[in-house]
Design an enzyme around this catalytic site. Sequence first.
Site, PDB file in Angstrom:
ATOM      1  N   LYS A 297      39.954  28.934  30.481  1.00 47.90           N
ATOM      2  CA  LYS A 297      40.323  29.483  29.170  1.00 47.90           C
ATOM      3  C   LYS A 297      39.864  28.491  28.105  1.00 47.90           C
ATOM      4  CE  LYS A 297      42.536  32.623  28.215  1.00 47.90           C
ATOM      5  NZ  LYS A 297      42.076  34.002  27.864  1.00 47.90           N
TER       6      LYS A 297
ATOM      7  N   HIS B  21      41.127  41.817  34.243  1.00 44.86           N
ATOM      8  CA  HIS B  21      41.748  40.863  33.327  1.00 44.86           C
ATOM      9  C   HIS B  21      43.186  40.622  33.763  1.00 44.86           C
ATOM     10  CE1 HIS B  21      44.439  40.646  29.674  1.00 44.86           C
ATOM     11  NE2 HIS B  21      43.674  39.605  29.441  1.00 44.86           N
TER      12      HIS B  21
END
Length: 429
Positions: free
Chosen positions: A198, A325
């Site tokens: 991330k 996701h």
Amino acid sequence: MTRDLTIAEVRLTPILVADPPLLNTQGVHQPYTPRLIVEIVTADGITGLGETYGDTKYLELARPLAERLTGRSVTDLNGLFGIDLAVDASRLEGAADAGGLRGVLSADKLRLSVLSAFEVACLDAQGKALGLPVHALLGGKVRDAVEYSAYLFYKWDGHPAGAPAEPDEWGAALDPDGVVAQARRLRERHGFTSFKLKGGVFPPGEEIAAVRALADAFPGHPLRLDPNGAWSVETSLKVAEELGDVLEYLEDPTLGTPAMAEVAAGAGLPLATNMCVTTFGEIKEAFTKNAVQVVLSDHHYWGGLRNTRYLAEICAAFGVAVSMHSNTHLGISLAAMTQVAATVPGLTHACDSHYPWQSEDVLTERLAFTDGRIAVSDAPGLGVEPDRDELARLHRRWAEDDGSLRDRDDAAAMRLADPSWRTPAMPRW
């Protein structure tokens, strides 16, 4: 024996679950995140489970929907999606979905995110009544295990002083060495063979260095980087040039389909998204402009498991790859993800999952990763059962909260450490 699949009761249980201080471009995760557990009970006493976001705006839609389901059949899924849910769109104008980091929150996304939990609960109840796993209700599995990717985060060693929090065993990860150490630990515990970082937290050069360090530590393993739209087109192209030889794909480097199309035209590597393609209405522009090459589906905001399969079929028709996701979720959602992923023939990329970060769950037995995969359960329904004591405990935490944690707000959490923090204007770099 003929089962009575009439819905006799619907139970909604909002909860707060512990979350580590994981960083993203909007801020940091709060000490607790809200989730909503949906239970649909048939006249025969069969209980189906579902899970979705638990923020106030989702609860406001879930409660009247629950009241309208009594007397319907759990098999009437088309009827479920035909129920009119009044969404006050004026409250959503310009609102960003901070929890999902997936762009503007529309009325349709909100509605489908609520319906998804009820659909999963109905499928779970159907499967239990018929003695069939959910994947059989979706057409049958094409794989016996679903691969997941290690989800890496820049991370503090603890939440800000004064914030309520559970013990955190992970420690900090704020540089390439910390990211690699985190990846090694996730691999040792769960056997992951692909890694996603991330990004959007630090200047791109620092995140390039972290991905390079991962490539050195895990040569030949698939790597992804997701800055949640924090970069300009120019920056995105520069990062793609720097990392094109090691990235499996670059996820949402910039915001919006036109910008993504510009990056895709010059990047030389696939672009993935869970931000510019999140509804069926967004598919045409993205696919005809070749803005994305991988769609990261999410059964929560696409409206459930059947819509996820429908999305996968559309992607296959356009030659676009599909994966999944993940947002902060518990075992019910992970079980649902695994059941539907088992039925998608073209699923060639490992799916995302936050689950290793969640120290708490509402199941009697946590789902286990083996070699980075979760075995597809053939037990009736989702193959999971609720831990009533734990569900009650996590609900008490929600009930006793003063309201400050009932709506996820990563920027507010960051302001506890930096009072001057404001959600950054995009692009940040």
